[in-house]
Design an enzyme around this catalytic site. Sequence first.
Site, PDB file in Angstrom:
ATOM      1  N   ALA A 120     -27.559  -3.497  -9.235  1.00  0.00           N
ATOM      2  CA  ALA A 120     -27.301  -4.928  -9.043  1.00  0.00           C
ATOM      3  C   ALA A 120     -26.882  -5.610 -10.341  1.00  0.00           C
ATOM      4  O   ALA A 120     -27.120  -6.785 -10.550  1.00  0.00           O
ATOM      5  CB  ALA A 120     -28.556  -5.600  -8.496  1.00  0.00           C
ATOM      6  N   ASP A 173     -25.364  -5.295  -3.436  1.00  0.00           N
ATOM      7  CA  ASP A 173     -24.536  -6.299  -2.775  1.00  0.00           C
ATOM      8  C   ASP A 173     -24.145  -5.883  -1.362  1.00  0.00           C
ATOM      9  O   ASP A 173     -23.206  -6.428  -0.783  1.00  0.00           O
ATOM     10  CB  ASP A 173     -23.289  -6.608  -3.612  1.00  0.00           C
ATOM     11  CG  ASP A 173     -22.420  -5.387  -3.853  1.00  0.00           C
ATOM     12  OD1 ASP A 173     -22.792  -4.293  -3.398  1.00  0.00           O
ATOM     13  OD2 ASP A 173     -21.368  -5.540  -4.497  1.00  0.00           O
ATOM     14  N   GLN A 192     -29.275  -3.352 -17.619  1.00  0.00           N
ATOM     15  CA  GLN A 192     -28.026  -2.704 -18.020  1.00  0.00           C
ATOM     16  C   GLN A 192     -27.221  -3.798 -18.738  1.00  0.00           C
ATOM     17  O   GLN A 192     -26.568  -4.619 -18.114  1.00  0.00           O
ATOM     18  CB  GLN A 192     -27.253  -2.181 -16.794  1.00  0.00           C
ATOM     19  CG  GLN A 192     -26.009  -1.393 -17.193  1.00  0.00           C
ATOM     20  CD  GLN A 192     -25.070  -1.125 -16.032  1.00  0.00           C
ATOM     21  OE1 GLN A 192     -25.080  -1.842 -15.029  1.00  0.00           O
ATOM     22  NE2 GLN A 192     -24.233  -0.117 -16.165  1.00  0.00           N
ATOM     23  N   THR A 212     -21.168   2.705 -12.458  1.00  0.00           N
ATOM     24  CA  THR A 212     -22.331   2.928 -11.594  1.00  0.00           C
ATOM     25  C   THR A 212     -23.224   4.067 -12.118  1.00  0.00           C
ATOM     26  O   THR A 212     -24.448   4.023 -11.964  1.00  0.00           O
ATOM     27  CB  THR A 212     -21.905   3.235 -10.150  1.00  0.00           C
ATOM     28  OG1 THR A 212     -20.917   4.284 -10.181  1.00  0.00           O
ATOM     29  CG2 THR A 212     -21.300   2.026  -9.462  1.00  0.00           C
ATOM     30  N   LYS A 258     -24.295 -12.550  -8.417  1.00  0.00           N
ATOM     31  CA  LYS A 258     -23.846 -12.289  -7.037  1.00  0.00           C
ATOM     32  C   LYS A 258     -24.993 -11.955  -6.088  1.00  0.00           C
ATOM     33  O   LYS A 258     -25.070 -12.492  -4.976  1.00  0.00           O
ATOM     34  CB  LYS A 258     -22.831 -11.142  -7.045  1.00  0.00           C
ATOM     35  CG  LYS A 258     -22.365 -10.758  -5.663  1.00  0.00           C
ATOM     36  CD  LYS A 258     -21.130  -9.902  -5.695  1.00  0.00           C
ATOM     37  CE  LYS A 258     -21.419  -8.469  -6.049  1.00  0.00           C
ATOM     38  NZ  LYS A 258     -20.185  -7.648  -5.978  1.00  0.00           N
ATOM     39  N   GLU A 273     -12.480   8.373  -6.768  1.00  0.00           N
ATOM     40  CA  GLU A 273     -12.268   6.923  -6.696  1.00  0.00           C
ATOM     41  C   GLU A 273     -10.809   6.626  -6.370  1.00  0.00           C
ATOM     42  O   GLU A 273      -9.906   7.372  -6.765  1.00  0.00           O
ATOM     43  CB  GLU A 273     -12.670   6.285  -8.036  1.00  0.00           C
ATOM     44  CG  GLU A 273     -14.158   6.354  -8.299  1.00  0.00           C
ATOM     45  CD  GLU A 273     -14.981   5.752  -7.177  1.00  0.00           C
ATOM     46  OE1 GLU A 273     -14.755   4.584  -6.823  1.00  0.00           O
ATOM     47  OE2 GLU A 273     -15.849   6.460  -6.621  1.00  0.00           O
ATOM     48  N   ARG A 309     -15.686 -12.530  -8.682  1.00  0.00           N
ATOM     49  CA  ARG A 309     -14.930 -13.145  -7.584  1.00  0.00           C
ATOM     50  C   ARG A 309     -15.751 -14.104  -6.707  1.00  0.00           C
ATOM     51  O   ARG A 309     -15.210 -14.783  -5.854  1.00  0.00           O
ATOM     52  CB  ARG A 309     -14.302 -12.045  -6.714  1.00  0.00           C
ATOM     53  CG  ARG A 309     -13.035 -11.489  -7.344  1.00  0.00           C
ATOM     54  CD  ARG A 309     -12.441 -10.393  -6.505  1.00  0.00           C
ATOM     55  NE  ARG A 309     -13.157  -9.131  -6.672  1.00  0.00           N
ATOM     56  CZ  ARG A 309     -13.062  -8.100  -5.825  1.00  0.00           C
ATOM     57  NH1 ARG A 309     -12.307  -8.184  -4.759  1.00  0.00           N
ATOM     58  NH2 ARG A 309     -13.726  -6.987  -6.057  1.00  0.00           N
TER      59      ARG A 309
END
Length: 454
Positions: free
Chosen positions: A9, A102, A73, A79, A22, A152, A15
């Site tokens: 998190a 999220d 962090q 991640t 968030k 990815e 955004r």
Amino acid sequence: MSFSVVVLAAGKGTRMKSALPKVLHKVGGVPMVQRIINTVETMQASAVHLVYGHGGDLLKQQIHGNNLNWCLQAEQLGTGHAVQQAADAITDNEDVLILVGDAPLIRQQTLERLVAVKQQCDLALLTVKLDDPTGMGRIIRGDDNNITAIVEHKDATDAQRKINEINTGMMMMNGADLKHWLKSLSNDNAQGEYYLTDVIAMAASQGKTIQAAHPDEVVETEGVNNRIHLAKLERALQRWQADELMTGGATLADPARIDVRGNVTTGNDVFIDINCVFEGKVTLGNNVHIGPNCVLKDCHIADNTTIEAQTLIDDAQVGEACTIGPFARLRPGSVMHKKAKVGNFVEMKKSTLGEGAKANHLTYLGDADIGPNANIGAGTITCNYDGVNKSKTVIGENAFIGSNSALVAPVEIGKDATVGAGSVVTNKVENGALAIGRAKQRNISNWQRPQKKS
Ligand code: UD1
Ligand code: CA
């Protein structure tokens, strides 16, 4: 087997265009990350390691959990780097469930499925198939259909980008394995980040078995990056909650027009009209009828009570067969006993209405204790505040308060007493007495009305 949880998190959530981190944005009235913590707590995780970055003070104020371990962090380097921040707290012989902070709608039953899959293999991944997988990590499978890697989107070849099975970010593996693989991560990739997803290829190359589990609904795994996603998940959650209420015995005039921001339990044959909002803990008995546009927060409504349109109830106890509203407001500490009635434009605060007592119109009842079957006339005000202190009004059983009376507290109106309309009552009224505290009417005969000046 016991397991611990890592919740990622630390992302900033640029955004969201928000001062709030968030994961503190709410879905169903609960911060997203709190929802996830609540879900894993019902599964009895041994510890929850929460990796946070932005807004640590705010997070610590607002997020609570048993066995919550805060892992900072400071810089968001990916991640994999995020999970590394929890590595010291991860035990070797325990499994670790990694979740994303999220994606708030993940259900317990889905996580239990992931846990069950992990029991049959070395690394369990929660995956879904998307019509449009753009941006997501793709699940790469070998010829035998075994999972061999996650690639990815930004690092994927055109052929890999055609794969529509994606990584939800939720996975489970052994603690020692995880810590071992984390040490080998590099950031030599398109985003210059330490990808957690690189551990999949490491596991595969070491001959570990990797299996996928899937949620009942894709929306459970959807993350929030902007407020449009947030609204989408809010609607999905509200629909689930509406379904639960209907399953529990409530008829909803429109399941798309109800908002539950807390917990509502319902009896049988409850009816809830459109645009009602429920907050905190609300319990509804059998045959409760709620009109349109009501807001109910932290309250208990007993059987057979009717709440008419536009009523607000906050921290109140309502007995059986009461009627409330339309346009009524019950503020904290309001208690209505059986068959009591509160009508339009009546406000109650820290007050009790005895069984069968009525305040049908335009009234303020603050710090008042009203006996059974008392009748409070239209426009009655309990004057409970002198600008400094609050005082109590006590009204006896079966008392009758005439319209437009001001009861100046502290004051007591006896049992069976009557207060004449328009009275200002400052002294105790004995049982059975009539109090009239108003200017005496005088009539002037043949009154000459003013004439218009020429
Ligand atoms: C990640 C996955 C991708 C997956 C997708 C699902 C990686 C490398 N990629 O991509 O395979 O399809 O999620 O949504 O894992 N976070 C941190 N610290 C960081 C970076 C991220 O805590 O340094 C947290 C974020 O707050 C978020 C989660 O990790 O909760 C996922 O991060 P995000 O940036 O959304 O990852 P994606 O690039 O979407
Ligand atoms: Ca994401």
